[in-house]
Design a protein around this motif. Sequence first.
Motif, PDB file in Angstrom:
ATOM      1  N   ILE A 336     -77.712  29.419 105.700  1.00 25.74           N
ATOM      2  CA  ILE A 336     -76.943  30.116 104.669  1.00 25.74           C
ATOM      3  C   ILE A 336     -76.368  31.411 105.227  1.00 25.74           C
ATOM      4  N   PHE A 337     -77.196  32.170 105.956  1.00 25.41           N
ATOM      5  CA  PHE A 337     -76.739  33.448 106.489  1.00 25.41           C
ATOM      6  C   PHE A 337     -75.667  33.264 107.554  1.00 25.41           C
ATOM      7  N   SER A 338     -75.732  32.189 108.322  1.00 28.45           N
ATOM      8  CA  SER A 338     -74.721  31.961 109.355  1.00 28.45           C
ATOM      9  C   SER A 338     -73.346  31.733 108.737  1.00 28.45           C
ATOM     10  N   VAL A 339     -73.331  31.257 107.498  1.00 26.69           N
ATOM     11  CA  VAL A 339     -72.069  31.028 106.796  1.00 26.69           C
ATOM     12  C   VAL A 339     -71.636  32.256 106.000  1.00 26.69           C
ATOM     13  N   SER A 340     -72.577  32.858 105.274  1.00 26.58           N
ATOM     14  CA  SER A 340     -72.231  33.914 104.318  1.00 26.58           C
ATOM     15  C   SER A 340     -72.668  35.306 104.732  1.00 26.58           C
ATOM     16  N   GLY A 341     -73.331  35.450 105.872  1.00 26.17           N
ATOM     17  CA  GLY A 341     -73.851  36.750 106.266  1.00 26.17           C
ATOM     18  C   GLY A 341     -75.229  36.985 105.668  1.00 26.17           C
ATOM     19  N   ASN A 342     -75.818  38.118 106.002  1.00 32.33           N
ATOM     20  CA  ASN A 342     -77.174  38.418 105.552  1.00 32.33           C
ATOM     21  C   ASN A 342     -77.210  38.779 104.070  1.00 32.33           C
ATOM     22  N   LEU A 343     -78.355  38.550 103.470  1.00 31.11           N
ATOM     23  CA  LEU A 343     -78.595  38.936 102.081  1.00 31.11           C
ATOM     24  C   LEU A 343     -78.997  40.405 102.057  1.00 31.11           C
ATOM     25  N   THR A 344     -78.239  41.216 101.332  1.00 36.93           N
ATOM     26  CA  THR A 344     -78.497  42.654 101.285  1.00 36.93           C
ATOM     27  C   THR A 344     -78.351  43.166  99.862  1.00 36.93           C
ATOM     28  N   GLU A 345     -78.775  44.395  99.650  1.00 37.03           N
ATOM     29  CA  GLU A 345     -78.605  45.025  98.338  1.00 37.03           C
ATOM     30  C   GLU A 345     -77.126  45.193  97.999  1.00 37.03           C
ATOM     31  N   GLU A 346     -76.285  45.272  98.993  1.00 35.78           N
ATOM     32  CA  GLU A 346     -74.846  45.438  98.741  1.00 35.78           C
ATOM     33  C   GLU A 346     -74.235  44.180  98.134  1.00 35.78           C
ATOM     34  N   ASN A 347     -74.627  42.997  98.628  1.00 34.69           N
ATOM     35  CA  ASN A 347     -74.022  41.773  98.086  1.00 34.69           C
ATOM     36  C   ASN A 347     -74.898  41.094  97.032  1.00 34.69           C
ATOM     37  N   SER A 348     -76.126  41.583  96.851  1.00 39.67           N
ATOM     38  CA  SER A 348     -76.995  41.020  95.815  1.00 39.67           C
ATOM     39  C   SER A 348     -77.958  42.091  95.326  1.00 39.67           C
ATOM     40  N   PRO A 349     -77.502  42.951  94.421  1.00 39.35           N
ATOM     41  CA  PRO A 349     -78.350  44.041  93.929  1.00 39.35           C
ATOM     42  C   PRO A 349     -79.691  43.530  93.401  1.00 39.35           C
ATOM     43  N   GLY A 350     -80.765  44.145  93.860  1.00 38.80           N
ATOM     44  CA  GLY A 350     -82.099  43.755  93.416  1.00 38.80           C
ATOM     45  C   GLY A 350     -82.809  42.792  94.342  1.00 38.80           C
ATOM     46  N   CYS A 351     -82.116  42.314  95.382  1.00 42.10           N
ATOM     47  CA  CYS A 351     -82.729  41.296  96.250  1.00 42.10           C
ATOM     48  C   CYS A 351     -83.929  41.845  97.019  1.00 42.10           C
ATOM     49  N   SER A 352     -83.964  43.148  97.239  1.00 43.35           N
ATOM     50  CA  SER A 352     -85.087  43.728  97.987  1.00 43.35           C
ATOM     51  C   SER A 352     -86.398  43.621  97.220  1.00 43.35           C
ATOM     52  N   LYS A 353     -86.310  43.295  95.938  1.00 41.79           N
ATOM     53  CA  LYS A 353     -87.511  43.127  95.117  1.00 41.79           C
ATOM     54  C   LYS A 353     -88.045  41.697  95.146  1.00 41.79           C
ATOM     55  N   TYR A 354     -87.324  40.780  95.797  1.00 41.77           N
ATOM     56  CA  TYR A 354     -87.847  39.426  95.929  1.00 41.77           C
ATOM     57  C   TYR A 354     -89.176  39.483  96.679  1.00 41.77           C
ATOM     58  N   PRO A 355     -90.167  38.718  96.269  1.00 41.65           N
ATOM     59  CA  PRO A 355     -91.511  38.836  96.849  1.00 41.65           C
ATOM     60  C   PRO A 355     -91.553  38.760  98.369  1.00 41.65           C
ATOM     61  N   ASP A 356     -90.733  37.917  98.984  1.00 48.93           N
ATOM     62  CA  ASP A 356     -90.818  37.718 100.434  1.00 48.93           C
ATOM     63  C   ASP A 356     -89.703  38.430 101.198  1.00 48.93           C
ATOM     64  N   TYR A 357     -88.920  39.253 100.491  1.00 48.50           N
ATOM     65  CA  TYR A 357     -87.794  39.903 101.162  1.00 48.50           C
ATOM     66  C   TYR A 357     -88.265  40.841 102.260  1.00 48.50           C
ATOM     67  N   GLY A 358     -89.368  41.549 102.010  1.00 50.14           N
ATOM     68  CA  GLY A 358     -89.874  42.472 103.011  1.00 50.14           C
ATOM     69  C   GLY A 358     -90.731  41.820 104.066  1.00 50.14           C
ATOM     70  N   ILE A 359     -90.993  40.536 103.907  1.00 53.31           N
ATOM     71  CA  ILE A 359     -91.842  39.814 104.856  1.00 53.31           C
ATOM     72  C   ILE A 359     -91.001  39.040 105.867  1.00 53.31           C
ATOM     73  N   ILE A 360     -89.920  38.444 105.388  1.00 50.48           N
ATOM     74  CA  ILE A 360     -89.066  37.619 106.253  1.00 50.48           C
ATOM     75  C   ILE A 360     -87.751  38.351 106.473  1.00 50.48           C
ATOM     76  N   SER A 361     -87.390  38.601 107.715  1.00 50.90           N
ATOM     77  CA  SER A 361     -86.113  39.245 108.002  1.00 50.90           C
ATOM     78  C   SER A 361     -85.422  38.529 109.156  1.00 50.90           C
ATOM     79  N   PHE A 362     -84.119  38.659 109.187  1.00 55.10           N
ATOM     80  CA  PHE A 362     -83.303  38.004 110.210  1.00 55.10           C
ATOM     81  C   PHE A 362     -82.460  39.058 110.922  1.00 55.10           C
ATOM     82  N   ASN A 363     -82.132  38.803 112.166  1.00 54.23           N
ATOM     83  CA  ASN A 363     -81.170  39.651 112.844  1.00 54.23           C
ATOM     84  C   ASN A 363     -79.843  39.620 112.103  1.00 54.23           C
ATOM     85  N   LYS A 364     -79.112  40.693 112.186  1.00 51.81           N
ATOM     86  CA  LYS A 364     -77.838  40.785 111.480  1.00 51.81           C
ATOM     87  C   LYS A 364     -76.859  39.743 112.024  1.00 51.81           C
ATOM     88  N   VAL A 365     -76.247  39.002 111.112  1.00 49.70           N
ATOM     89  CA  VAL A 365     -75.216  38.036 111.479  1.00 49.70           C
ATOM     90  C   VAL A 365     -73.890  38.790 111.561  1.00 49.70           C
TER      91      VAL A 365
END
Length: 470
Positions: A336-365
């Motif tokens: 998904i990220f390779s197509v649409s870029g990384n999931l961030t607060e800028e493109n999805s407000p509130g995503c940092s509150k997802y339970p696993d957001y702080g556990i799983i991270s990817f290098n910036k696309v």
Amino acid sequence: MDLPNRSWSIHTRPEIIQKYEILERVGAGAYSDVYRGRRLSDDLIVALKEIHDYQSAFREIEALQVLQSSPNVVVLHEYFWSEDEDAVLVLEFLRTDLASLIKDAKRNWEDGISGGEIKRWMVQILHAVDACHRNSIVHRDLKPSNLLISETGVLKLADFGQARILIEPGFDNPHLHEPHDPNRVTIIQHAEVIPEADNSHQEGSGNQEKGTMSKKEYASDLDDLKAKSSIDDIDKETNFHDGNASCLATCTTSDVEDDPFKGSYYYEAEEGGDDTYGKLTSCVGTRWFKAPELLYGSTNYGPEIDLWSLGCIFAELFSLEPLFPGTSDIDQLSRIFSVSGNLTEENSPGCSKYPDYGIISFNKVENPVGLEACLPNRSPDELLLVKKLICFDPASRATAMELLHDKYLNEEPLPVPVSELRVPSTNHAQDEGSPGGWCDYKDMDSDSDFEEFSTFNVTTTNAGFSIQFP
């Protein structure tokens, strides 16, 4: 305490065999078996779905009762349920599904699926999803193999075993409780059902009262219902991600290991509690069609997760290939990220509150390829339609009703009449010797296996640990 003896077979239940001839089993899985049968009173061919799990049976019956007036939802004729036996649902028999149609088009149709045909399939799918959402039902497992098709081209949404009705926990509807009759209960129509939206441009929709709810009212009501649905009891999910998972006229079953949650990254079992209207869970759906918020473990969601799945289905109608065919949940996010870029607060407000957001991270696309690379040679309007659904911010996804009025569906070429749709003669899962299985989806079972990645970094944090993938 010993469990009561169960026949585990509809062949031995007199209340069923007195009314139906069981012809053959057409699908089998860990929690249900599906049979083609004949109703003795009028020779009607039906599907009999024997469900071995109480919660799945309850949810499917509940949702189908609410949606019985919807022309694009599979018909539930009646059901059987006794204290010491599994529920058996008598459903209309539909011989094939959208998964088989896509496969047939890819193999045998030189010109693929025409624009007018794609639009008619989309219109029917949107009517089905709109019916669910206008009645506060989240399907939670939308995919081509759950969109059944009749020999005349009518598409109907099926398999509501993972569905949830977002209603106030204290609401008491006497029609939705387990049957008191020890042998049989016929369907009771809901007085509370919300009328479907305008189906005047769809063939065979019948006379439907038109809904008058505005988008603002609709969104507000759904937000209220979603908030009311979150109570302390966890949703102890008995449904799970499919492996080889679709069956004719059925409604999906799941072929899995004895322990369905082994290897699941999110699932945490909690004992006890009435979860009928409990807290939602992220452990739903089928990976290829699963919204990013679910992949990050969110339990605060609503109809928006179905809308992401719709985007994946529509993209597959255009390309005849799955949009994000991940081999694990981590790989799914990576694709998904390779197509649409990384999931961030800028493109999805509130995503940092997802339970696993702080556990799983990817290098910036740095250079996401965009949906254009996945859907080559499609028009700007076609791409825009998919983009309205495949977007990170759940609140920004277009509703089914909005899409029914989208420019793309209301300009030339117009949707063809249902009677002009090409329909596969068989279900390909049957042809390939896999009862109840769509072989292209064999790798969609849920897991978070890390071995496919050559490197990843684990960092200790205040919350526990963090995993970063390249």
